[in-house]
Design a protein around this motif. Sequence first.
Motif, mmCIF file in Angstrom:
data_model
loop_
_atom_site.group_PDB
_atom_site.id
_atom_site.type_symbol
_atom_site.label_atom_id
_atom_site.label_comp_id
_atom_site.label_asym_id
_atom_site.label_seq_id
_atom_site.Cartn_x
_atom_site.Cartn_y
_atom_site.Cartn_z
ATOM 1 N N ARG A 107 -3.257 1.774 16.283
ATOM 2 C CA ARG A 107 -2.110 2.461 15.695
ATOM 3 C C ARG A 107 -0.896 2.386 16.632
ATOM 4 N NH1 ARG A 107 -6.199 6.617 14.671
ATOM 5 N NH2 ARG A 107 -6.928 6.423 12.506
ATOM 6 N N GLU A 108 -1.124 2.636 17.918
ATOM 7 C CA GLU A 108 -0.025 2.661 18.870
ATOM 8 C C GLU A 108 0.590 1.291 19.093
ATOM 9 O OE1 GLU A 108 -1.787 4.350 22.323
ATOM 10 O OE2 GLU A 108 -1.769 6.410 21.552
ATOM 11 N N ARG A 109 -0.224 0.254 19.033
ATOM 12 C CA ARG A 109 0.255 -1.086 19.383
ATOM 13 C C ARG A 109 0.657 -1.941 18.183
ATOM 14 N NH1 ARG A 109 -4.186 -3.627 23.252
ATOM 15 N NH2 ARG A 109 -2.761 -5.403 23.037
ATOM 16 N N THR A 110 0.235 -1.567 16.993
ATOM 17 C CA THR A 110 0.499 -2.439 15.842
ATOM 18 C C THR A 110 1.258 -1.780 14.708
ATOM 19 O OG1 THR A 110 -1.559 -1.949 14.617
ATOM 20 C CG2 THR A 110 -1.697 -3.604 16.362
ATOM 21 N N TYR A 111 1.287 -0.454 14.641
ATOM 22 C CA TYR A 111 2.005 0.189 13.548
ATOM 23 C C TYR A 111 3.508 0.097 13.779
ATOM 24 C CZ TYR A 111 -2.091 2.443 11.378
ATOM 25 O OH TYR A 111 -3.270 2.697 10.734
ATOM 26 N N LYS A 112 4.254 -0.121 12.714
ATOM 27 C CA LYS A 112 5.704 -0.091 12.789
ATOM 28 C C LYS A 112 6.164 1.361 12.849
ATOM 29 C CE LYS A 112 6.229 -4.336 10.072
ATOM 30 N NZ LYS A 112 6.740 -4.926 8.814
ATOM 31 N N PRO A 113 7.304 1.632 13.505
ATOM 32 C CA PRO A 113 7.796 3.020 13.584
ATOM 33 C C PRO A 113 7.984 3.635 12.204
ATOM 34 C CG PRO A 113 8.998 1.617 15.095
ATOM 35 C CD PRO A 113 8.160 0.700 14.257
ATOM 36 N N VAL A 114 8.533 2.853 11.256
ATOM 37 C CA VAL A 114 8.646 3.275 9.864
ATOM 38 C C VAL A 114 8.257 2.105 8.992
ATOM 39 C CG1 VAL A 114 10.386 5.075 10.160
ATOM 40 C CG2 VAL A 114 11.108 2.709 9.843
ATOM 41 N N LEU A 118 -1.553 3.450 1.704
ATOM 42 C CA LEU A 118 -2.607 2.727 1.001
ATOM 43 C C LEU A 118 -3.062 1.439 1.678
ATOM 44 C CD1 LEU A 118 -1.206 3.156 -2.628
ATOM 45 C CD2 LEU A 118 -2.956 4.524 -1.488
ATOM 46 N N VAL A 119 -2.363 1.017 2.717
ATOM 47 C CA VAL A 119 -2.725 -0.247 3.372
ATOM 48 C C VAL A 119 -3.148 -0.041 4.819
ATOM 49 C CG1 VAL A 119 -1.899 -2.534 4.056
ATOM 50 C CG2 VAL A 119 -1.255 -1.591 1.832
ATOM 51 N N ASP A 120 -2.312 0.612 5.602
ATOM 52 C CA ASP A 120 -2.599 0.756 7.036
ATOM 53 C C ASP A 120 -3.950 1.405 7.344
ATOM 54 O OD1 ASP A 120 -0.458 -0.571 8.030
ATOM 55 O OD2 ASP A 120 0.768 1.196 8.424
ATOM 56 N N PRO A 121 -4.352 2.468 6.635
ATOM 57 C CA PRO A 121 -5.655 3.066 6.955
ATOM 58 C C PRO A 121 -6.820 2.074 6.847
ATOM 59 C CG PRO A 121 -4.368 4.558 5.595
ATOM 60 C CD PRO A 121 -3.624 3.258 5.610
ATOM 61 N N LEU A 122 -6.784 1.191 5.843
ATOM 62 C CA LEU A 122 -7.839 0.180 5.689
ATOM 63 C C LEU A 122 -7.615 -0.995 6.629
ATOM 64 C CD1 LEU A 122 -10.287 -1.054 4.301
ATOM 65 C CD2 LEU A 122 -8.765 -1.835 2.457
#
Length: 289
Positions: free
Chosen positions: A9-16, A24-28
């Motif tokens: 989450r910290e290294r790959t998620y976009k800030p927004v 519906l996408v990121d959790p999976l």
Amino acid sequence: MKVTLQEIRERTYKPVDAWWTVLLVDPLASRLVRLVAPYRWITPNVLTLIASIFGFGAAACFATGERWALVAGGVLFHISFVVDCMDGKIARLNGTGTMFGQWLDFVLDRVRVFFIALALFGGQFVRTDDVAYLWLMAVAVFLDLFRYLNSAQMAKVRLAMRTQINAYRLPVAGEAESAADMGEPADEMPAPPAGGGSLKSRVGETLRRNRIRTHLFSGIEYEMSVFIIAPITGLIFPVTIAAGVGLLAFEVFLIFKLYRACRQFPGKLAAAKAAFEEHDESERIPSSV
């Protein structure tokens, strides 16, 4: 050694990001990334190709025009989008992204969407012999292509204006030209301090705190509406038309903001240049002893 979900989450998620992606996408996608990250042969390009395979599987289902196949196609399209989001996460996590990979991802995305639209609306035309589906297909493909071309061109214009103004920014003048001054969406700016403000600002603050961008209907939501919600519900005509109206409204809003920024640009550039030249002139004048 497997990375943790928190690290992903910290290294790959976009800030927004788009609300569809966040909810519906990121959790999976993050859990799937955790499974495949140790296998270095699973590169972003491999995931891009796998996403395309799922996408063409969705197209094959849509082409039959049958009710069950529309549902299956919608599910496969969502899986395709999840895998497509994984390639960027793997690239950021493992440092395996390439310029060619960016090109491949963009081109295959557009090719996939074109053939899925052809299959979805063409399949309905074959099943019903209603030529209106062909017109709907043309509009759907045009809007999707317009969205991505328009976005790229607007980003190019904003960058050119920001670069020219920042070239005259003084070290003592503070921050560089903000994204908002160049007509960019508010999501590009830092979130305002918590508390207070209007209802609009509080809603925006809440959305950003949950990583959801404030423009709630853009290219991602458009594609998800047309290729997931429409076929799964069977409401292909009304959902596609509503999605098109929503996308156009959002694009017109962004174009208006860009137009306003372009109208203000000559004055801002002249002011920045004058301040720079005044500062440069004062630096050349020897100080009195």
